[in-house]
Design a protein around this motif. Structure first.
Motif, PDB file in Angstrom:
ATOM      1  N   PHE A 196       0.860  -1.174   0.000  1.00  0.00           N
ATOM      2  CA  PHE A 196       0.000   0.000   0.000  1.00  0.00           C
ATOM      3  C   PHE A 196       0.899   1.227   0.000  1.00  0.00           C
ATOM      4  CE2 PHE A 196      -2.787   3.196   2.023  1.00  0.00           C
ATOM      5  CZ  PHE A 196      -3.944   3.011   1.291  1.00  0.00           C
ATOM      6  N   VAL A 197       0.547   2.233  -0.793  1.00  0.00           N
ATOM      7  CA  VAL A 197       1.358   3.447  -0.903  1.00  0.00           C
ATOM      8  C   VAL A 197       0.547   4.641  -0.411  1.00  0.00           C
ATOM      9  CG1 VAL A 197       2.623   5.000  -2.443  1.00  0.00           C
ATOM     10  CG2 VAL A 197       2.658   2.529  -2.857  1.00  0.00           C
ATOM     11  N   GLN A 198       1.177   5.441   0.442  1.00  0.00           N
ATOM     12  CA  GLN A 198       0.564   6.683   0.910  1.00  0.00           C
ATOM     13  C   GLN A 198       1.416   7.850   0.435  1.00  0.00           C
ATOM     14  OE1 GLN A 198       0.588   4.971   4.941  1.00  0.00           O
ATOM     15  NE2 GLN A 198      -1.496   5.730   5.178  1.00  0.00           N
ATOM     16  N   LEU A 199       0.809   8.738  -0.344  1.00  0.00           N
ATOM     17  CA  LEU A 199       1.477   9.959  -0.793  1.00  0.00           C
ATOM     18  C   LEU A 199       1.233  11.013   0.276  1.00  0.00           C
ATOM     19  CD1 LEU A 199       0.308   9.882  -4.531  1.00  0.00           C
ATOM     20  CD2 LEU A 199       2.342   8.857  -3.526  1.00  0.00           C
ATOM     21  N   VAL A 200       2.280  11.331   1.028  1.00  0.00           N
ATOM     22  CA  VAL A 200       2.125  12.108   2.254  1.00  0.00           C
ATOM     23  C   VAL A 200       2.772  13.478   2.107  1.00  0.00           C
ATOM     24  CG1 VAL A 200       2.659  12.195   4.719  1.00  0.00           C
ATOM     25  CG2 VAL A 200       2.078  10.009   3.637  1.00  0.00           C
ATOM     26  N   GLY A 201       2.033  14.510   2.477  1.00  0.00           N
ATOM     27  CA  GLY A 201       2.580  15.854   2.531  1.00  0.00           C
ATOM     28  C   GLY A 201       3.280  16.087   3.856  1.00  0.00           C
ATOM     29  N   HIS A 226      11.645   9.714   0.144  1.00  0.00           N
ATOM     30  CA  HIS A 226      11.507  11.133   0.502  1.00  0.00           C
ATOM     31  C   HIS A 226      12.272  12.064  -0.422  1.00  0.00           C
ATOM     32  CE1 HIS A 226      15.551  11.505   2.483  1.00  0.00           C
ATOM     33  NE2 HIS A 226      15.373  10.210   2.653  1.00  0.00           N
ATOM     34  N   ASP A 227      11.823  13.325  -0.412  1.00  0.00           N
ATOM     35  CA  ASP A 227      12.400  14.389  -1.222  1.00  0.00           C
ATOM     36  C   ASP A 227      13.503  15.128  -0.473  1.00  0.00           C
ATOM     37  OD1 ASP A 227      10.815  13.910  -3.385  1.00  0.00           O
ATOM     38  OD2 ASP A 227       9.414  15.540  -3.036  1.00  0.00           O
ATOM     39  N   ARG A 228      14.165  16.013  -1.193  1.00  0.00           N
ATOM     40  CA  ARG A 228      15.215  16.861  -0.621  1.00  0.00           C
ATOM     41  C   ARG A 228      14.661  17.826   0.422  1.00  0.00           C
ATOM     42  NH1 ARG A 228      17.229  22.024  -1.978  1.00  0.00           N
ATOM     43  NH2 ARG A 228      15.636  22.183  -3.588  1.00  0.00           N
ATOM     44  N   LEU A 229      13.423  18.277   0.235  1.00  0.00           N
ATOM     45  CA  LEU A 229      12.876  19.308   1.104  1.00  0.00           C
ATOM     46  C   LEU A 229      12.341  18.758   2.425  1.00  0.00           C
ATOM     47  CD1 LEU A 229      10.948  21.494  -1.506  1.00  0.00           C
ATOM     48  CD2 LEU A 229      13.275  21.773  -0.619  1.00  0.00           C
ATOM     49  N   VAL A 230      12.379  17.454   2.618  1.00  0.00           N
ATOM     50  CA  VAL A 230      11.894  16.875   3.878  1.00  0.00           C
ATOM     51  C   VAL A 230      13.020  16.917   4.900  1.00  0.00           C
ATOM     52  CG1 VAL A 230      10.964  14.845   5.004  1.00  0.00           C
ATOM     53  CG2 VAL A 230      10.284  15.383   2.660  1.00  0.00           C
ATOM     54  N   PRO A 231      12.862  17.652   5.998  1.00  0.00           N
ATOM     55  CA  PRO A 231      13.958  17.775   6.971  1.00  0.00           C
ATOM     56  C   PRO A 231      14.131  16.518   7.811  1.00  0.00           C
ATOM     57  CG  PRO A 231      12.033  18.969   7.738  1.00  0.00           C
ATOM     58  CD  PRO A 231      11.704  18.481   6.357  1.00  0.00           C
ATOM     59  N   GLU A 232      15.290  16.421   8.437  1.00  0.00           N
ATOM     60  CA  GLU A 232      15.622  15.258   9.249  1.00  0.00           C
ATOM     61  C   GLU A 232      14.645  15.105  10.409  1.00  0.00           C
ATOM     62  OE1 GLU A 232      17.615  11.816  10.288  1.00  0.00           O
ATOM     63  OE2 GLU A 232      17.777  13.045   8.469  1.00  0.00           O
ATOM     64  N   ARG A 274       4.532  -1.507   3.088  1.00  0.00           N
ATOM     65  CA  ARG A 274       3.775  -0.279   3.336  1.00  0.00           C
ATOM     66  C   ARG A 274       4.705   0.888   3.043  1.00  0.00           C
ATOM     67  NH1 ARG A 274       2.067  -2.140   9.287  1.00  0.00           N
ATOM     68  NH2 ARG A 274       4.241  -2.800   9.101  1.00  0.00           N
ATOM     69  N   VAL A 275       4.376   1.650   2.024  1.00  0.00           N
ATOM     70  CA  VAL A 275       5.284   2.664   1.495  1.00  0.00           C
ATOM     71  C   VAL A 275       4.712   4.054   1.762  1.00  0.00           C
ATOM     72  CG1 VAL A 275       6.504   3.508  -0.553  1.00  0.00           C
ATOM     73  CG2 VAL A 275       5.953   1.063  -0.334  1.00  0.00           C
ATOM     74  N   VAL A 276       5.540   4.938   2.313  1.00  0.00           N
ATOM     75  CA  VAL A 276       5.193   6.354   2.436  1.00  0.00           C
ATOM     76  C   VAL A 276       6.057   7.127   1.449  1.00  0.00           C
ATOM     77  CG1 VAL A 276       5.468   8.399   3.877  1.00  0.00           C
ATOM     78  CG2 VAL A 276       4.307   6.392   4.783  1.00  0.00           C
ATOM     79  N   ARG A 277       5.400   7.799   0.519  1.00  0.00           N
ATOM     80  CA  ARG A 277       6.100   8.718  -0.389  1.00  0.00           C
ATOM     81  C   ARG A 277       5.975  10.103   0.234  1.00  0.00           C
ATOM     82  NH1 ARG A 277       9.159  11.719  -2.806  1.00  0.00           N
ATOM     83  NH2 ARG A 277       9.028  12.180  -5.030  1.00  0.00           N
ATOM     84  N   LEU A 278       7.052  10.573   0.838  1.00  0.00           N
ATOM     85  CA  LEU A 278       7.031  11.782   1.653  1.00  0.00           C
ATOM     86  C   LEU A 278       7.535  12.972   0.858  1.00  0.00           C
ATOM     87  CD1 LEU A 278       6.327  12.587   4.573  1.00  0.00           C
ATOM     88  CD2 LEU A 278       8.723  12.192   5.170  1.00  0.00           C
ATOM     89  N   LYS A 279       6.667  13.985   0.755  1.00  0.00           N
ATOM     90  CA  LYS A 279       6.984  15.166  -0.052  1.00  0.00           C
ATOM     91  C   LYS A 279       6.873  16.423   0.790  1.00  0.00           C
ATOM     92  CE  LYS A 279       4.962  13.343  -4.335  1.00  0.00           C
ATOM     93  NZ  LYS A 279       6.012  13.757  -5.271  1.00  0.00           N
ATOM     94  N   GLY A 308      -0.806  17.836   3.019  1.00  0.00           N
ATOM     95  CA  GLY A 308       0.074  18.528   3.953  1.00  0.00           C
ATOM     96  C   GLY A 308      -0.135  20.020   3.866  1.00  0.00           C
ATOM     97  N   VAL A 309       0.448  20.746   4.808  1.00  0.00           N
ATOM     98  CA  VAL A 309       0.378  22.212   4.789  1.00  0.00           C
ATOM     99  C   VAL A 309       1.282  22.696   3.669  1.00  0.00           C
ATOM    100  CG1 VAL A 309       0.825  24.318   6.082  1.00  0.00           C
ATOM    101  CG2 VAL A 309      -0.076  22.309   7.255  1.00  0.00           C
ATOM    102  N   THR A 310       0.694  23.285   2.641  1.00  0.00           N
ATOM    103  CA  THR A 310       1.501  23.737   1.513  1.00  0.00           C
ATOM    104  C   THR A 310       2.301  24.979   1.886  1.00  0.00           C
ATOM    105  OG1 THR A 310       1.438  24.244  -0.851  1.00  0.00           O
ATOM    106  CG2 THR A 310      -0.291  25.210   0.504  1.00  0.00           C
TER     107      THR A 310
END
Length: 448
Positions: A196-201, A226-232, A274-279, A308-310
């Motif tokens: 299952f994939v969740q596209l997460v903001g 995860h993307d570059r803009l996702v902080p540690e 279970r996959v989270v695509r974190l953006k 997510g909060v844009t």
């Protein structure tokens, strides 16, 4: 452990409710919700206990409360006198309900307020539709027993089903799909389950701006892409043993092309993960989440989007800027400053219309072209403007001025973080941000 935790079946059974007042009414309502038949009384007499399964009391004279307690203890009837632990044989816990799923928290009467605070924390963690997962298990209970008679194997299957794709679909309110996924897993119980994939903001950067649903997804993920803009700080909220895969992009520099990311998500899900695509920000606002969702749909992979909060919302809030204002901005327009084949393809005529706030994502490198296009359409270059770098995080930086001033100063001001441009009369009407000391004090206040 002073009290043994148990759940009583009071459906159709009589509960004595002695006394009066709001506290007693609250207890009575809980009993009514549990299916109990209420027997209200203002004065106590031992004959009232005939056929009673349970008794609660509050707001009655002291001698009545003591007599009730003594009589119930003598007859083995559970009794609770509100805020009088010495007159209670059972404690009413703080209750969290999700349909048929009930969680009870008790401090043994020592600190009821602490129990309520713990309930608030648990409420935040449990999905609102968790009860539908329980209903899913109940619906297939007999079929699972028939299909998998051995208890260890049955338990392992239920753990996969009630934490995997069927559960995620149920939690998302997609009950028919959840039942179909459960049935498919059961029909081929020994096969690798479908993932299952969740596209997460991830929001604009601050970890505490994640939604509760995003936090739950991270806590359950096997893999986080995860993307570059996702902080540690946000990544640290994921399961400790979750695998992390970095697929970050910056302008003209993609470590993994978008087509490769799409393929990766499909392959990971086909492994039963279970996959989270974190953006950063929101997946569907300049995040290419639409392309990923389409690829998952075409591959038959169950998925959901967790918004997510844009950046426009996070940046403006931290800078104290209203994006809309009834005196000058009745419209908010979100645009991207990215070019296509080297051309900034924007409808400058529409963007130059008055009465709106413009939020330009990723527009620092094309700021001159944006400026020229707006001015050509008659846009006033003295309009208030602000550049915000690393917005919504503790590292937020701001450059304020008019559009003309911003364009001139930007090259020497810009760092290496993501930048958002806000334009419009509302930008000049924001209240100054809360001083750092006051903000820190406010952040330390307990949750309501």
């Amino acid at each position: 452990m002073r009290h043994f935790p148990a759940f009583l079946d009071l459906s159709g059974r009589t509960a004595l409710v002695l006394g009066a007042g709001e506290a007693l009414q609250a207890k009575a309502e809980l009993l009514r919700q549990a299916g109990a038949l209420l027997l209200p009384a203002e004065r106590f007499h031992p004959a009232l206990l005939e056929g009673v399964a349970l008794a609660v009391a509050a707001g009655a004279p002291e001698e009545e409360l003591s007599a009730l307690h003594a009589a119930c203890v003598a007859r083995g009837i559970p009794v609770n006198v509100v805020d009088r632990p010495e007159l209670c044989s059972f404690i009413t816990p703080a209750i969290i309900r999700r349909d048929d799923v009930t969680v009870a928290v008790s401090t043994g009467g020592a600190a009821p307020v602490l129990a309520r605070l713990l309930r608030q924390r648990i409420e935040a963690v449990l999905p609102p539709l968790l009860g539908r997962v329980a209903a899913l298990g109940a619906k297939f209970q007999s079929r699972v027993r028939a299909r998998i008679p051995a208890l260890p194997a049955r338990r392992a299957f239920l753990e996969r089903a009630l934490s995997g794709t069927p559960a995620k679909l149920a939690e998302a309110g997609r009950q028919m799909e959840a039942e179909a996924a459960f049935a498919a897993m059961l029909d081929d119980a020994e096969a690798t389950p479908r993932g299952f994939v969740q596209l997460v903001g991830a929001g604009p950067g601050a970890a505490d701006l994640l939604t509760l649903r995003a936090l739950r997804a991270l806590g359950e993920a096997d893999v986080v892409v995860h993307d570059r803009l996702v902080p540690e700080g946000v990544l640290e909220l994921a399961r400790r043993d979750a695998r992390r895969i970095y697929v970050g992009k910056r302008r003209a520099e993609h470590c993994v092309p978008q087509e490769g990311i799409n393929t990766l998500l499909v392959e990971l899900a086909r492994e039963g993960l279970r996959v989270v695509r974190l953006k950063g920000g929101d997946p569907f606002i300049f995040g290419r989440g639409g392309e990923e969702a389409q690829a998952l749909h075409e591959a038959g992979i169950p998925h959901e989007v967790i918004p997510g909060v844009t950046a426009a919302l996070g940046c403006a809030a931290q800078a104290g800027i209203p994006l809309t204002h009834r005196d000058c901005a009745r419209m908010l327009t979100l645009v991207t400053g990215h070019t296509r084949d080297g051309v900034l393809e924007l409808d400058f005529g529409a963007l130059a219309r008055p009465g709106q706030t413009l939020a330009v994502y990723m527009g620092l490198s094309t700021l001159d072209a944006l400026h020229q296009g707006l001015i050509w359409e008659g846009y006033d270059e003295t309009t208030p403007a602000i550049l915000i770098e690393r917005g919504g995080s503790e590292h937020q930086r701001e450059l304020r001025g008019t559009l003309a001033e911003i364009v001139e100063a930007a090259p020497g001001w810009a760092g290496d973080g993501p930048v958002l441009l806000l334009l419009g009369e509302a930008v000049g009407m924001g209240a100054p941000p809360l001083p750092a000391a006051a903000a820190a004090a406010a952040a330390s206040l307990p949750l309501p």
